[in-house]
Scaffold this motif. Structure first.
Motif, short mmCIF file in Angstrom:
data_model
loop_
_atom_site.label_atom_id
_atom_site.label_comp_id
_atom_site.label_asym_id
_atom_site.label_seq_id
_atom_site.Cartn_x
_atom_site.Cartn_y
_atom_site.Cartn_z
N UNK A 86 33.49 -8.30 19.12
CA UNK A 86 34.25 -9.20 19.99
C UNK A 86 35.41 -8.45 20.66
N UNK A 87 36.18 -7.73 19.86
CA UNK A 87 37.33 -7.00 20.39
C UNK A 87 36.91 -5.94 21.40
N UNK A 88 35.83 -5.21 21.09
CA UNK A 88 35.37 -4.17 22.01
C UNK A 88 34.93 -4.73 23.35
N UNK A 89 34.21 -5.85 23.32
CA UNK A 89 33.74 -6.45 24.57
C UNK A 89 34.91 -6.94 25.42
N UNK A 90 35.88 -7.57 24.79
CA UNK A 90 37.03 -8.10 25.53
C UNK A 90 37.88 -6.97 26.10
N UNK A 91 38.15 -5.94 25.30
CA UNK A 91 38.96 -4.82 25.79
C UNK A 91 38.24 -4.07 26.90
N UNK A 92 36.95 -3.83 26.73
CA UNK A 92 36.18 -3.14 27.77
C UNK A 92 36.17 -3.94 29.06
N UNK A 93 36.12 -5.27 28.95
CA UNK A 93 36.09 -6.14 30.12
C UNK A 93 37.44 -6.36 30.77
N UNK A 94 38.48 -5.65 30.32
CA UNK A 94 39.79 -5.80 30.94
C UNK A 94 40.39 -7.17 30.75
N UNK A 95 39.97 -7.88 29.70
CA UNK A 95 40.50 -9.21 29.37
C UNK A 95 40.19 -10.25 30.45
N UNK A 96 39.24 -9.93 31.31
CA UNK A 96 38.81 -10.89 32.32
C UNK A 96 37.70 -11.79 31.79
N UNK A 97 37.17 -11.44 30.62
CA UNK A 97 36.04 -12.17 30.04
C UNK A 97 36.38 -13.64 29.77
N UNK A 98 35.36 -14.46 29.78
CA UNK A 98 35.45 -15.80 29.19
C UNK A 98 35.24 -15.60 27.69
N UNK B 209 35.18 -17.50 25.13
CA UNK B 209 34.25 -18.39 24.43
C UNK B 209 32.83 -17.82 24.48
N UNK B 210 32.48 -17.25 25.63
CA UNK B 210 31.16 -16.63 25.76
C UNK B 210 31.07 -15.36 24.93
N UNK B 211 32.14 -14.60 24.89
CA UNK B 211 32.14 -13.38 24.07
C UNK B 211 31.98 -13.72 22.60
N UNK B 212 32.63 -14.80 22.17
CA UNK B 212 32.51 -15.25 20.78
C UNK B 212 31.05 -15.55 20.45
N UNK B 213 30.39 -16.26 21.34
CA UNK B 213 28.97 -16.57 21.13
C UNK B 213 28.16 -15.29 21.08
N UNK B 214 28.41 -14.39 22.01
CA UNK B 214 27.68 -13.12 22.07
C UNK B 214 27.82 -12.35 20.76
N UNK B 215 29.05 -12.20 20.29
CA UNK B 215 29.30 -11.41 19.08
C UNK B 215 28.64 -12.02 17.86
N UNK B 216 28.64 -13.35 17.77
CA UNK B 216 28.06 -14.02 16.62
C UNK B 216 26.53 -14.04 16.66
N UNK B 217 25.95 -14.04 17.88
CA UNK B 217 24.51 -14.23 18.03
C UNK B 217 23.71 -12.93 18.10
N UNK B 218 24.37 -11.80 18.34
CA UNK B 218 23.62 -10.54 18.45
C UNK B 218 22.75 -10.27 17.22
N UNK B 219 23.25 -10.45 15.99
CA UNK B 219 22.37 -10.19 14.83
C UNK B 219 21.12 -11.08 14.84
N UNK B 220 21.27 -12.34 15.21
CA UNK B 220 20.11 -13.24 15.28
C UNK B 220 19.14 -12.82 16.37
N UNK B 221 19.67 -12.33 17.49
CA UNK B 221 18.80 -11.89 18.58
C UNK B 221 17.92 -10.73 18.15
#
Length: 400
Positions: free
Chosen positions: A68-80, A82-94
């Motif tokens: 989660x932290x890596x995605x947000x920092x890489x995205x320059x804090x422009x990310x939504x 809530x979507x990043x939270x879903x992404x980080x939690x769902x990657x293992x299931x994917x």
């Protein structure tokens, strides 16, 4: 001009047959929906998934917070976030889902122990990703999903502020096709082929963003596009600490659209009945993304959008043929998204009253994304406070 017209009905209609599209088809079919998938390309044609080398984000439940932290920092804090939270939690299931379907992976490559990293599927070659898409495609077909190729989508049909269908041209037969659907999922990929220099295959022309925009859905982060440059020139630039100059910028090639259709956690757009997933959607990555995250995004949000579209279709009524024909007739009279008079078109009962005038869908600065400009390229109401989110709260709690 198309010669005749045919009508096809289904619960969930998916536009696009790359990774996000086939994942949406699989999950919608698993929910018992009658699913149709259309693509403007021929069967087995190259797309951004098939051309990918196969690096996907690798993470476990234990490394979700770090991802989660890596995605947000890489995205320059422009990310939504809530979507990043879903992404980080769902990657293992994917990753588990793909493995269960028979997609084979190499050993994960982690940056350090107990850190997220990437994992590559075991297929090799120019179209290595074809093995992944065909595996998921076959699983969706086994559950009853139907695939239609060489169908060029021309317009999303709406009625009473809801998406109710789509029109396409059958490119092979030169026939107009009207699709009746309770829910639609747009998974058409990005638009890097709008640039003269790109590493994207021919189908990446931004169709889905325009379809959603003209139907009244909001877009986000359109100014953010990832470009690639020759590694040796980048090394020289960093070594000399120079600002990029025009000759250098002309060496770049368009690679990935970070912005697109604005979505929520289940792929829902601001237009009821319309969902989006994959590169056509914006908000997950902000101004930049991690390597491997694009493929993981297609699996995570493709599945979520397909599932949500199928569940919504249970509560929706199938649009009548008369309603579709009326909407199609009205669409012929509606002004284009970029009228010659420069006036902002109205669609869907005035849904665009907050949209900025004269937004051009596929014209961006060649030198990439400046997060400080985000407000000028947002289509729709502003995204108040989006950059704060959970990451900001966590840093505040740590005293940073």
């Amino acid at each position: 001009m198309p010669r005749t017209q045919s009508t096809i009905r289904c619960d969930v209609l998916i536009v696009g047959a790359g990774a996000a599209g086939v994942m949406a088809a699989l999950e919608a079919a698993r929910e018992g929906a009658e699913v149709c998938v259309i693509s403007k390309m021929p069967p087995r044609a190259s797309n951004c998934t098939t051309r990918a080398f196969g690096d996907l984000t690798y993470s476990t439940d234990d490394t979700a917070e770090e991802l989660f932290s890596q995605v947000v920092e890489t995205g320059g804090f422009l990310n939504n976030q809530e979507l990043v939270e879903v992404f980080a939690q769902e990657v293992p299931r994917a990753l588990e889902t793909l493995a269960e379907l028979g997609v084979e992976f190499d050993e994960p490559k982690q940056g350090a122990p107990e850190m997220p990293g990437t994992v590559r599927w075991s297929y090799r070659g120019k179209d290595a990703g074809l093995g992944m898409t065909e595996t998921v495609h076959a699983a969706a077909e086994d559950l009853g999903a139907r695939f239609f190729y060489e169908q060029m989508a021309t317009r999303v049909l709406t009625d009473s502020e809801r998406a109710i269908g789509l029109t396409t041209i059958n490119l092979k037969e030169q026939e107009l096709v009207v699709w009746q659907a309770k829910s639609l999922v747009i998974a058409t990929g990005g638009g890097a082929r709008a640039y003269p220099r790109t590493d994207n295959p021919p189908g990446a022309t931004g169709d889905g963003m325009l379809l959603a925009y003209e139907a009244g859905a909001e877009l986000v982060d359109l100014e953010c596009i990832s470009f690639g440059f020759p590694q040796e020139r980048l090394d020289d630039l960093l070594r000399l600490s120079e600002a990029p100059h025009e000759p250098f910028l002309k060496l770049g090639h368009a690679h990935y659209f970070l912005g697109g259709i604005k979505i929520g956690a289940s792929g829902e757009t601001t237009l009821p009945g319309l969902y989006a997933a994959g590169e056509v959607a914006g908000g997950v990555f902000g101004a930049a993304r991690l390597g491997g995250s694009a493929l993981a995004d297609t699996v995570v949000f493709g599945a979520r959008a397909g599932r949500a579209a199928a569940l919504a279709s249970r509560e929706a009524e199938m649009p009548s043929s008369n309603a579709l024909l009326k909407r199609r007739a009205a669409s012929r009279e509606r002004p284009s998204a970029r009228s010659s008079q420069g006036r902002q078109p109205q669609a869907g009962g005035g849904r665009r009253e907050h949209q900025e005038a004269d937004v051009e869908l596929l014209r961006h600065d060649e030198d990439g994304c400046d997060p400080g400009r985000r407000g000028r390229a947002v289509v729709g109401p502003g995204r108040t406070g989006r950059g704060a989110g959970r990451w900001g709260r966590r840093r505040a709690a740590r005293g940073h």
